[in-house]
Design an enzyme around this catalytic site. Structure first.
Site, PDB file in Angstrom:
ATOM      1  N   ARG A  38       0.866  -1.193   0.000  1.00 55.01           N
ATOM      2  CA  ARG A  38       0.000   0.000   0.000  1.00 55.01           C
ATOM      3  C   ARG A  38       0.894   1.231   0.000  1.00 55.01           C
ATOM      4  O   ARG A  38       1.792   1.345   0.834  1.00 55.01           O
ATOM      5  CB  ARG A  38      -0.898   0.042   1.235  1.00 55.01           C
ATOM      6  N   HIS A  97      -7.780   1.008  -5.983  1.00 54.68           N
ATOM      7  CA  HIS A  97      -7.917   0.222  -4.747  1.00 54.68           C
ATOM      8  C   HIS A  97      -8.689  -1.056  -5.109  1.00 54.68           C
ATOM      9  O   HIS A  97      -9.856  -1.219  -4.760  1.00 54.68           O
ATOM     10  CB  HIS A  97      -8.669   1.061  -3.712  1.00 54.68           C
ATOM     11  N   GLN A 117     -10.550  -3.391  -2.638  1.00 54.69           N
ATOM     12  CA  GLN A 117     -11.754  -2.741  -2.112  1.00 54.69           C
ATOM     13  C   GLN A 117     -12.948  -3.005  -3.043  1.00 54.69           C
ATOM     14  O   GLN A 117     -14.036  -3.377  -2.591  1.00 54.69           O
ATOM     15  CB  GLN A 117     -11.504  -1.229  -1.988  1.00 54.69           C
ATOM     16  N   ASP A 130     -16.881   8.302  -0.465  1.00 53.62           N
ATOM     17  CA  ASP A 130     -15.568   8.120   0.155  1.00 53.62           C
ATOM     18  C   ASP A 130     -15.160   9.477   0.726  1.00 53.62           C
ATOM     19  O   ASP A 130     -15.784  10.507   0.417  1.00 53.62           O
ATOM     20  CB  ASP A 130     -14.580   7.635  -0.934  1.00 53.62           C
ATOM     21  N   CYS A 154     -16.181   2.777   1.686  1.00 51.07           N
ATOM     22  CA  CYS A 154     -15.003   1.932   1.909  1.00 51.07           C
ATOM     23  C   CYS A 154     -14.486   2.058   3.343  1.00 51.07           C
ATOM     24  O   CYS A 154     -13.834   1.157   3.846  1.00 51.07           O
ATOM     25  CB  CYS A 154     -13.909   2.294   0.920  1.00 51.07           C
ATOM     26  N   ARG A 169     -13.873  -7.366   3.086  1.00 48.30           N
ATOM     27  CA  ARG A 169     -12.485  -7.120   2.683  1.00 48.30           C
ATOM     28  C   ARG A 169     -11.640  -8.359   2.957  1.00 48.30           C
ATOM     29  O   ARG A 169     -10.805  -8.753   2.156  1.00 48.30           O
ATOM     30  CB  ARG A 169     -11.885  -5.927   3.456  1.00 48.30           C
TER      31      ARG A 169
END
Ligand code: CP
Ligand code: NVA
Length: 333
Positions: free
Chosen positions: A106, A133, A136, A229, A270, A315
């Site tokens: 990441r 992402h 996600q 988000d 998310c 996730r």
């Protein structure tokens, strides 16, 4: 279908069938986990998870998914390795690949995770970059499929900073799954033309559309899922809060917007989310700009129409599916 040895860097690298297969595998792993069925398939493997940006869900998901599969897991934060400052990405990749069976990353530039994948001859998994992402988006679509029982023909509206990493992966995943995608946000925070041009023909092939709009009324009666988000992503300058709030306040997801979209619409995020004043950042923003909620109202966030915590759990199951598929060597059996 064989994923063995492949990297997981972006949604667009995978076919429709491959993505459906990953979702089906995640569903199996979720059942196993809930039924407490042992699935320690890889007691001889270890993985390294590298985080140059902070994380709760992604880190915990990779760690627990790794343990559940029987693997050893090493977590490295920005101060915990030489990568980037004392050792190049290419050298780090080649060293880690001699020690570990898979690497999660990441961080910032997509080029870093692409380079890790280029130089490491073990699977590399993207745990978020400035560009996308992808793990996600897998969890998001698993959650949508669980709720509606299908994906094709549904409409997902991403409202807010639609050019961000999460928006890019959602657009790609929508196109692949035949889900109509609406990016609804300010004109100067639109997804890039490049991303739209890549996704449009894929959506068309799968019978869905991609719409980019600044007008909230374009959601009317259309969206099955409203997604938002944070207004300022990890790594962006905190000095931008004022400008972002001015641009994005009209796009806060409220109950009125949910009802405009469709009375049956559900909410996804998310996470982490600024829906109240229970974080230090939200309190700072409140002190400076006077707002108590940012991208979503507390009413929507806490309502039964919010699936954000199912999404967070998913996730782990989706990340486990990606790791399992890319580490499992059918030939060796
Ligand atoms: N959604 C998500 O990636 O959360 P973290 O930043 O906590 O990993
Ligand atoms: N766009 C957000 C997503 C966090 C999971 C960020 O990059 O900070």
């Amino acid at each position: 279908m064989d994923f063995y040895g492949k990297d997981f860097l972006r949604i667009l690298d995978f076919s429709e069938d491959e993505l459906h297969y990953m979702l089906a595998m995640a569903k199996k792993f979720k059942e196993m986990k809930h039924d407490r069925v042992n699935h320690k398939y890889f007691p001889d493997k270890s993985i390294a998870i590298l985080f140059e940006k902070t994380s709760t869900r992604t880190r915990c998901s990779f760690e627990v998914a790794g343990y559940d599969l029987g693997m050893g897991v090493t977590f490295l934060d920005p101060t915990g390795s030489q990568m980037g400052h004392k050792e190049s990405i290419a050298d780090t990749a080649r060293v880690l690949a001699r020690i570990y069976d898979g690497i999660e990353y990441r961080g910032f530039d997509q080029k870093i995770v692409d380079d890790l994948a280029k130089y490491a001859d073990v699977p590399v998994w993207n745990g978020l970059t400035d560009e996308c992402h992808p793990t996600q988006a897998l969890a998001d679509f698993m959650t949508i499929e669980e709720h509606f029982g299908h994906l094709k023909g549904l409409t997902l509206a991403f409202v807010g900073d639609t050019r961000n990493n999460v928006g890019n992966s959602l657009m790609a995943m929508s196109a692949k799954m035949g889900v109509n995608y609406i990016a609804c946000g300010p004109e100067n925070l639109k997804p890039s033309d490049e991303m739209i041009q890549k996704c449009k023909p894929i959506a068309e092939k799968n019978g869905s559309t991609i719409t980019v709009t600044s007008d909230i009324n374009d959601l009317a009666g259309k969206a099955d899922v409203l997604y938002t988000d944070v207004w300022l992503s990890l790594g962006e300058d905190a000095a931008k809060w004022g400008e972002r709030i001015k641009l994005l306040e009209p796009y806060r997801v409220t109950m009125e917007m949910m009802n405009l979209a469709k009375p049956t619409s559900v909410f996804l995020h998310c996470l982490p989310s600024f829906h109240d004043l229970n974080t230090s950042i939200a309190r700072d923003v409140h002190e400076k700009f006077g707002i108590k909620e940012m991208e979503v109202s507390n009413e929507v966030f806490e309502s039964e129409r919010s699936l954000a915590f199912d999404e967070a759990e998913n996730r782990m199951h989706t990340i486990k599916a990606v790791m399992f598929l890319t580490l499992y060597n059918k030939e060796a059996k």
